[in-house]
Design a protein around this motif. Sequence first.
Motif, PDB file in Angstrom:
ATOM      1  N   GLU A 123       9.149  -3.153   3.943  1.00 52.99           N
ATOM      2  CA  GLU A 123       9.025  -3.151   4.927  1.00 52.99           C
ATOM      3  C   GLU A 123       9.125  -2.144   5.916  1.00 52.99           C
ATOM      4  O   GLU A 123       9.025  -2.337   7.145  1.00 52.99           O
ATOM      5  CB  GLU A 123      10.928  -3.244   5.229  1.00 52.99           C
ATOM      6  N   ASP A 124       8.341  -1.257   5.517  1.00 53.70           N
ATOM      7  CA  ASP A 124       8.082  -0.129   5.850  1.00 53.70           C
ATOM      8  C   ASP A 124       6.081  -0.406   6.189  1.00 53.70           C
ATOM      9  O   ASP A 124       6.191   0.104   7.709  1.00 53.70           O
ATOM     10  CB  ASP A 124       8.045   1.428   5.136  1.00 53.70           C
TER      11      ASP A 124
ATOM     12  N   ALA B 286      14.322  -2.721  -5.559  1.00 54.51           N
ATOM     13  CA  ALA B 286      14.435  -1.829  -4.583  1.00 54.51           C
ATOM     14  C   ALA B 286      13.166  -1.648  -4.028  1.00 54.51           C
ATOM     15  O   ALA B 286      13.140  -0.600  -2.537  1.00 54.51           O
ATOM     16  CB  ALA B 286      16.012  -1.451  -4.739  1.00 54.51           C
ATOM     17  N   GLY B 287      12.680  -0.528  -4.347  1.00 56.97           N
ATOM     18  CA  GLY B 287      11.562   0.611  -4.201  1.00 56.97           C
ATOM     19  C   GLY B 287      10.606  -0.790  -2.918  1.00 56.97           C
ATOM     20  O   GLY B 287      10.146   0.044  -2.040  1.00 56.97           O
ATOM     21  N   ILE B 288      10.173  -1.969  -3.889  1.00 52.87           N
ATOM     22  CA  ILE B 288       8.578  -2.267  -3.505  1.00 52.87           C
ATOM     23  C   ILE B 288       9.277  -2.821  -2.411  1.00 52.87           C
ATOM     24  O   ILE B 288       8.852  -3.453  -1.280  1.00 52.87           O
ATOM     25  CB  ILE B 288       8.916  -3.789  -4.393  1.00 52.87           C
TER      26      ILE B 288
ATOM     27  N   ALA C  41       1.095  -1.502   0.342  1.00 56.50           N
ATOM     28  CA  ALA C  41      -0.140  -0.074  -0.276  1.00 56.50           C
ATOM     29  C   ALA C  41       0.897   1.053   0.107  1.00 56.50           C
ATOM     30  O   ALA C  41       1.526   1.444   0.491  1.00 56.50           O
ATOM     31  CB  ALA C  41      -0.760  -0.253   1.215  1.00 56.50           C
ATOM     32  N   GLY C  42       0.138   2.185  -0.556  1.00 59.02           N
ATOM     33  CA  GLY C  42       0.796   4.003  -1.117  1.00 59.02           C
ATOM     34  C   GLY C  42       2.341   3.985  -1.510  1.00 59.02           C
ATOM     35  O   GLY C  42       2.511   4.800  -1.887  1.00 59.02           O
ATOM     36  N   ILE C  43       2.007   1.979  -2.326  1.00 61.41           N
ATOM     37  CA  ILE C  43       3.811   2.527  -3.088  1.00 61.41           C
ATOM     38  C   ILE C  43       2.983   3.403  -4.100  1.00 61.41           C
ATOM     39  O   ILE C  43       1.932   3.030  -5.088  1.00 61.41           O
ATOM     40  CB  ILE C  43       3.713   1.779  -3.772  1.00 61.41           C
TER      41      ILE C  43
END
Length: 61
Positions: free
Chosen positions: A30-31, A23-25, A14-16
Amino acid sequence: MGQVSPIQVQKYLAGIDYPCDRAGIVSAAEDNGADNEILQALKAIPDRTYNGPNAVSEAIS
């Protein structure tokens, strides 16, 4: 390692803002509190740019 469900994975994405690379995914998951099994599955997807959550699900399955 067991197979993770793409549905399980989606709740951690959520929020991507797509497009997004591996790497961003992984960072977003993780967040969002993804467990180690989910993170390992995401780290194993090809290192490319994904245009949306369906592309991530396809890479996992």
